[in-house]
Design an enzyme around this catalytic site. Structure first.
Site, PDB file in Angstrom:
ATOM      1  N   TRP A  32       7.997   4.104   2.744  1.00 30.58           N
ATOM      2  CA  TRP A  32       8.391   5.174   3.914  1.00 30.58           C
ATOM      3  C   TRP A  32       7.872   6.411   3.633  1.00 30.58           C
ATOM      4  CZ3 TRP A  32      13.132   3.474   6.930  1.00 30.58           C
ATOM      5  CH2 TRP A  32      13.157   2.180   7.078  1.00 30.58           C
ATOM      6  N   TYR A  80      -6.257   3.097   1.499  1.00 29.10           N
ATOM      7  CA  TYR A  80      -6.477   2.561   3.005  1.00 29.10           C
ATOM      8  C   TYR A  80      -4.788   2.740   3.259  1.00 29.10           C
ATOM      9  CZ  TYR A  80      -7.335   0.069   7.254  1.00 29.10           C
ATOM     10  OH  TYR A  80      -7.443  -0.272   8.437  1.00 29.10           O
ATOM     11  N   ASP A 100       6.360  -1.019  -1.040  1.00 28.60           N
ATOM     12  CA  ASP A 100       7.430  -1.692  -0.959  1.00 28.60           C
ATOM     13  C   ASP A 100       6.897  -3.085   0.032  1.00 28.60           C
ATOM     14  OD1 ASP A 100       7.044  -0.099   1.292  1.00 28.60           O
ATOM     15  OD2 ASP A 100       8.927  -0.559   2.303  1.00 28.60           O
ATOM     16  N   TYR A 104      -1.971  -5.068   4.947  1.00 26.98           N
ATOM     17  CA  TYR A 104      -1.965  -3.834   4.020  1.00 26.98           C
ATOM     18  C   TYR A 104      -1.119  -4.302   2.529  1.00 26.98           C
ATOM     19  CZ  TYR A 104       0.212   0.496   2.450  1.00 26.98           C
ATOM     20  OH  TYR A 104       0.341   1.540   1.393  1.00 26.98           O
ATOM     21  N   ASP A 106     -15.940   9.133  -3.125  1.00 25.77           N
ATOM     22  CA  ASP A 106     -15.630   7.821  -2.291  1.00 25.77           C
ATOM     23  C   ASP A 106     -15.339   6.655  -3.490  1.00 25.77           C
ATOM     24  OD1 ASP A 106     -15.524   5.411  -1.054  1.00 25.77           O
ATOM     25  OD2 ASP A 106     -17.487   5.437  -0.175  1.00 25.77           O
ATOM     26  N   LEU A 155      -0.385  12.204   0.176  1.00 22.00           N
ATOM     27  CA  LEU A 155       0.121  12.232  -1.477  1.00 22.00           C
ATOM     28  C   LEU A 155      -0.695  13.450  -2.230  1.00 22.00           C
ATOM     29  CD1 LEU A 155       2.156  11.532  -3.216  1.00 22.00           C
ATOM     30  CD2 LEU A 155       0.699   9.338  -3.687  1.00 22.00           C
TER      31      LEU A 155
END
Length: 283
Positions: free
Chosen positions: A152, A63, A104, A127, A38, A13
């Site tokens: 996705w 992550y 999602d 996650y 970081d 992204l």
């Protein structure tokens, strides 16, 4: 001129923000890769904000390995929740609007119609749980926040389903792709442009919004469209499967409703059209 910090600038992204950011003459960017900043190093974050002045912080650092998160829970929560929360605190202290990205996978997939922003959350993997914890930490400490739940994600950058399918086509591989999950492929380029367009036109949107491309698909549908439109369908042995073994449980249904985003921020492309545009550009 609006000054914008982009964290995670070398990720998928972040790379899309870097690609499209140069098209906005009234926006100035400070791109920081995870090596350069970081976000889990709180002293480092404090030093940056004390030395630079920003109007927006686009947090593309995350992550994102859904499978590894099952065995690296502490690391997933450290980056997706604790670090995101600390970044929100620093943004609040410096009057910087924070733009963040969630998933999602905060939903359990038990619905059969698109998820609204107000629907009950119930992640079924680590996650998703770490991203939900991040959402909650951000909303608790900063009023000027914008959180986009997406799904996705793919692009020409990094490791993702789109790049993997094209690689497998080049290898003339045999592919067994699941039909048991229903969601929406999202071109990360579209998400980056959507965010930047909102900043440019001084959108006052705050809170949680859903953003994915329009429509819905299974992973098999997604793979088939990539191969068909790129003209590579005859290079692979493509098969449907109802079974796909993973460490992390996935929601069977995770289509997001974009009604709120379209009404309050702007229009969104259909997933097939967006995929075809990317293939025309890079394949």
């Amino acid at each position: 001129m609006k000054n914008i910090l982009v964290t995670g600038a070398n990720g998928q992204l972040g790379s899309c923000f870097r690609k499209h950011g140069k098209k906005y003459s009234n926006l100035s960017f400070d791109f920081k890769s995870s090596r350069e900043l970081d976000i889990s190093n709180f002293a480092e974050v404090d030093r940056l904000f004390s030395s630079q002045s920003y109007d927006f912080c686009i947090n593309a650092a995350a992550y994102t390995n859904v499978e590894k998160a099952e065995s690296e829970k502490e690391k997933a929560f450290q980056i997706n929740a604790e670090a995101a929360g600390k970044l929100a605190e620093v943004c609040a202290a410096n009057q910087v609007k924070m733009i963040h990205f969630s998933t999602d996978y905060v939903f359990d997939g038990s619905k059969t119609e698109p998820y609204l922003e107000t629907d009950e959350v119930n992640p079924i993997n680590i996650y998703g749980a770490s991203k939900l914890a991040g959402e909650r930490q951000i909303t608790e400490v900063i009023d000027e926040h914008l959180i986009f739940r997406t799904s996705w994600l793919y692009s020409e950058f990094g490791h993702n389903f789109f790049c993997t399918i094209l690689k497998k086509a080049a290898e003339r591989a045999s592919l067994n792709i699941t039909t048991t999950q229903l969601g929406t492929p999202t071109n990360a380029n579209d998400l980056a442009k959507y965010v930047l367009d909102g900043i440019q036109k001084d959108s006052c949107a705050t809170g949680i919004y859903h953003f994915s491309n329009l429509g819905q698909a299974t992973w098999y549908d997604f793979a088939e469209e990539i191969l068909n439109y790129s003209g590579k369908i005859d290079q692979v042995d493509l098969n449907k499967t109802g079974y796909f073994k993973t460490l992390a449980q996935r929601p069977e249904y995770s289509v997001l409703s974009k009604e709120k985003a379209i009404k309050e921020i702007g229009e969104i492309k259909d997933w097939r059209k967006s995929l075809q545009d990317l293939i025309d550009e890079v394949v």
